[in-house]
Design an enzyme around this catalytic site. Sequence first.
Site, PDB file in Angstrom:
ATOM      1  N   LYS A   1     -76.114 -25.430  43.131  1.00 30.83           N
ATOM      2  CA  LYS A   1     -76.243 -24.842  44.460  1.00 30.83           C
ATOM      3  C   LYS A   1     -77.118 -23.600  44.352  1.00 30.83           C
ATOM      4  O   LYS A   1     -76.730 -22.605  43.742  1.00 30.83           O
ATOM      5  CB  LYS A   1     -74.863 -24.477  45.024  1.00 30.83           C
ATOM      6  CG  LYS A   1     -74.915 -23.888  46.430  1.00 30.83           C
ATOM      7  CD  LYS A   1     -73.502 -23.657  46.976  1.00 30.83           C
ATOM      8  CE  LYS A   1     -73.537 -23.112  48.390  1.00 30.83           C
ATOM      9  NZ  LYS A   1     -72.171 -22.914  48.927  1.00 30.83           N
TER      10      LYS A   1
ATOM     11  N   GLY B   1     -77.779 -32.095  49.291  1.00 32.07           N
ATOM     12  CA  GLY B   1     -77.096 -31.436  50.394  1.00 32.07           C
ATOM     13  C   GLY B   1     -77.737 -30.101  50.701  1.00 32.07           C
ATOM     14  O   GLY B   1     -78.386 -29.495  49.856  1.00 32.07           O
ATOM     15  N   SER B   2     -77.546 -29.664  51.949  1.00 30.44           N
ATOM     16  CA  SER B   2     -78.107 -28.373  52.339  1.00 30.44           C
ATOM     17  C   SER B   2     -77.244 -27.766  53.425  1.00 30.44           C
ATOM     18  O   SER B   2     -76.727 -28.464  54.305  1.00 30.44           O
ATOM     19  CB  SER B   2     -79.536 -28.548  52.851  1.00 30.44           C
ATOM     20  OG  SER B   2     -80.112 -27.303  53.183  1.00 30.44           O
ATOM     21  N   GLY B   3     -77.037 -26.443  53.330  1.00 31.64           N
ATOM     22  CA  GLY B   3     -76.237 -25.736  54.319  1.00 31.64           C
ATOM     23  C   GLY B   3     -76.919 -24.462  54.754  1.00 31.64           C
ATOM     24  O   GLY B   3     -78.093 -24.223  54.422  1.00 31.64           O
TER      25      GLY B   3
ATOM     26  N   ASP C   1     -63.774 -22.933  55.651  1.00 28.42           N
ATOM     27  CA  ASP C   1     -64.812 -23.873  56.099  1.00 28.42           C
ATOM     28  C   ASP C   1     -64.457 -25.299  55.685  1.00 28.42           C
ATOM     29  O   ASP C   1     -65.294 -26.038  55.187  1.00 28.42           O
ATOM     30  CB  ASP C   1     -66.177 -23.470  55.525  1.00 28.42           C
ATOM     31  CG  ASP C   1     -67.337 -24.153  56.267  1.00 28.42           C
ATOM     32  OD1 ASP C   1     -67.115 -24.636  57.394  1.00 28.42           O
ATOM     33  OD2 ASP C   1     -68.447 -24.199  55.722  1.00 28.42           O
TER      34      ASP C   1
ATOM     35  N   VAL D   1     -78.238 -27.777  47.672  1.00 30.29           N
ATOM     36  CA  VAL D   1     -77.585 -28.349  46.488  1.00 30.29           C
ATOM     37  C   VAL D   1     -78.488 -29.427  45.892  1.00 30.29           C
ATOM     38  O   VAL D   1     -78.932 -30.347  46.598  1.00 30.29           O
ATOM     39  CB  VAL D   1     -76.210 -28.940  46.834  1.00 30.29           C
ATOM     40  CG1 VAL D   1     -75.538 -29.462  45.567  1.00 30.29           C
ATOM     41  CG2 VAL D   1     -75.346 -27.889  47.506  1.00 30.29           C
TER      42      VAL D   1
ATOM     43  N   PHE E   1     -76.499 -21.372  53.817  1.00 32.35           N
ATOM     44  CA  PHE E   1     -76.806 -20.377  52.807  1.00 32.35           C
ATOM     45  C   PHE E   1     -77.322 -20.963  51.493  1.00 32.35           C
ATOM     46  O   PHE E   1     -77.656 -20.200  50.590  1.00 32.35           O
ATOM     47  CB  PHE E   1     -75.561 -19.533  52.510  1.00 32.35           C
ATOM     48  CG  PHE E   1     -75.077 -18.740  53.684  1.00 32.35           C
ATOM     49  CD1 PHE E   1     -75.946 -17.984  54.443  1.00 32.35           C
ATOM     50  CD2 PHE E   1     -73.737 -18.766  54.041  1.00 32.35           C
ATOM     51  CE1 PHE E   1     -75.501 -17.249  55.534  1.00 32.35           C
ATOM     52  CE2 PHE E   1     -73.277 -18.038  55.126  1.00 32.35           C
ATOM     53  CZ  PHE E   1     -74.165 -17.281  55.884  1.00 32.35           C
ATOM     54  N   GLY E   2     -77.356 -22.272  51.353  1.00 33.85           N
ATOM     55  CA  GLY E   2     -77.779 -22.814  50.072  1.00 33.85           C
ATOM     56  C   GLY E   2     -78.196 -24.268  50.131  1.00 33.85           C
ATOM     57  O   GLY E   2     -77.858 -24.997  51.073  1.00 33.85           O
TER      58      GLY E   2
END
Length: 855
Positions: free
Chosen positions: A576, A554-556, A676, A561, A558-559
């Site tokens: 993370k 996963g990726s967002g 969120d 995973v 700010f970070g």
Amino acid sequence: MDNNLSGAIPPFTKFPSKLTYLDLTANSLTGPMPRSVGNLSSLTTLYLGQNQLQGFIPDLGKLSGLQYLELSYNSLSGTVPPSIYNLSSLEFLGLANNNLRGALPSDMGNTLPNIQILMMPNNRFDGVIPTSLQNASRMTFIHLSNNSLTGVIPSFSSMPNLVYIMLYSNHLEAGDWTFFSSLANCTQLLKLNVGTNNLRGHLPANSIANLPKSLTTLALRSNNISGTIPLEIGNLSNLSMLYLDTNLFMGPIPPTLGQLHNLHVLSLSQNIFSGEIPPSIGSLDQLEELYLQDNQLSGSIPESLGSCHSLWALNLSCNTLGGSISGHVLGGLNQLSWLLDLSHNQLSGSVAPEVGSLLNLGSLNISHNNLTGRIPSTLGACVRLEALRVEGNLLQGSIPQSLANLKGIQVLDFSHNNLSGAIPQFLETFTSLQYLNMSFNNLEGPVPTGGVFGNTSGIFVQGNPHLCASVASEELPRCFASGSTKKHKFIIPLLIALSAIVALALILGVLNVWFKRRHKSSESIGHSYMELKRITYRDVNKATNSFSLANIIGSGQFGTVYKGWFDSDDGTVAVKVFKLNQHGALHSFIAECKALQHIRHRNLVKVITACSTYDQVGNEFRALVFEYMAKGSLENRLHNQCGDLSLGAILCISVDIATALEYLHNQCIPPVVHCDLKPSNILFDDDDTARVCDFGLARIIHGCSSGGQSGTTSIVGPRGSIGYIPPEYGMGSEISTEGDVYSYGIILLEMLTGKRPTHEEFSDGFTLHKYVDAALSRPRDILPPSPTSGTRDHHVNHIPNLQENKTYTLNDICVLQLLKLGLLCSAESPKDRPAMHDVCSEVFQVKEAFFSVDK
């Protein structure tokens, strides 16, 4: 009137043509108003209020002699026929509490020259208040509240007979405050309520001084009025109710308020008042309610407050008040019957035994102060207490046996103190008790098993190292049998001591690394919530196979995973890694650490440890290590897998998410707002239990209410994800628990319909909420097959608001309840959304009803 009449009103063709008076008030009449009523040309009085009439108001233009028209408290809709505004003989117009809409005619004051009472609240009228109303010089009562009126409030100077002005809950503005000055001519005015509008600017001192002395109620609450309160407020000697709360008032509270000797209610809460509480308030011997919470007041609680012998509600919470809780003050407030809230201040010293004189008190909250000593045994005399909150202090000793008298108690919170001794057995007998929090104390011995202790969802005992239970759990060890007590008499303290030493060493080690390697930033993160397994950048690098792309799960913003494996008993973990080159990422790491500091719940992804260090080239490195959730996210299940979720699965997931949010909002101290919530932040463990994750935008609320201001560091970027962000955040409103409720509602609608809130068909103001709302009477048209199929096929003959002439199953009922709950949670206005506690209760009931078929 009031004759228990029901059914539709028959045509008026058989009524005498000379009929002058018709009163059908307070019956159960249904259907539309007959058009033939407009032919009763001799009518002077027509009362049809307090029925269940529907449809449009017919043309009444022929009733030229009509003086009194009362249609309030029905379900009438549409616009008001223009002919009604042309009935020049009309003295009373009552249209309150309907579904009427449209603008008020600009010449209304000219065409209704004899109007005296204008009753039109609780409708959907919009536009401006016509300035021509100034020509209605006989007006005594204007009630236009709870509509959608806009523009500047007009002058009232030509209405000397005005008694009531009710304009609250609109979108009105003050302009240059001319309307306020014009009230000087309204010498008979008793009540002025313009609260919950868009009034801005400073209160003009001259206008306050010239307000009519007859005024008994002044309500300006929930606006954006700023500046100080003029000292001239003390001239309004007949005031009995003064509501100035929820504004931007600042500076000291004017001491001249002490001159208002007829005052019964004084509400100044949720402003920016500073300085001390003026002792002059103690002279208000008729005062019944005093609300000063959520300000910046300092100093001690004035002794003079003890002279307010009529007080039954006092709220001073969420300020910076110091000193002790005076026994003199408590002794003088023995009429308090509803509320005493002194929480979230800096009060110190012991709790005076005079607290026992509050015999009729319903709620006592002295939490989050610096109080010491013991819980007074005299509290047992307060036999009408329903809520007692003393958490977040330095109280010690055992819980007094005298509290056994509090048979009607519903909420008890002793958490985060230094209390010792056993949990009293008498708590098992409290049949009304719904919430009991004794966590983070030094309590010891077995946890009782009877009564309220059988409902683990409302009991919290974690953080008491010497407590045990009859059955071992994640939080408590199993109690030793009596025969083996001696055997473990010395082993237990030894193990506790060793554990404490090891934990202390680890904490010191982590803090040493932290403080040595932090830059100039003064922010620090508490690690008491973590297992404190010390890991380095090298450990993380190895665990993720050098941050291999193959390990990314996963990726967002700010970070990123990664899936990883450490050389420990952790098994597979999720790591993370924060993108510190991204502006706001460090704040996100700090926010997530703060939010996770003390929380533990089966529906939250568990954090294992944190890493705050430098990489091999000297760059700052931040990472969090979580339990690995093997079964993916809700986002994946909704939109990337074949097939829709079954209703049973939706119910289980809904309950899991609601339970997590209820814990964050109501059981965490202070409360946590996730900010969120979306399907990609809801993961599933090996048992298919839904867990909420990603607290990078979370906020800790340090205020007293769910809508209080956040006390955390501001986070760069949007406070949530498009489609799930509550509309008020886009307008600059403060973070609140209501925002999470909105996101929950959207997720609930998304699970049921299978449609993302960002679907291409939702544009130009058309939203997922509106899509569901429009189809609520035919829900099967908007649902995928799974939610309305299954084994729960018990038929029900009639379900309100569904299509007629069809048979509905238990599935249909449950789906309808969930759709309505989703709509309620995603209401546009935060005040219209339910609290998470109520949401949790509702979704639990739906789940219970659905699965009870199998029992």
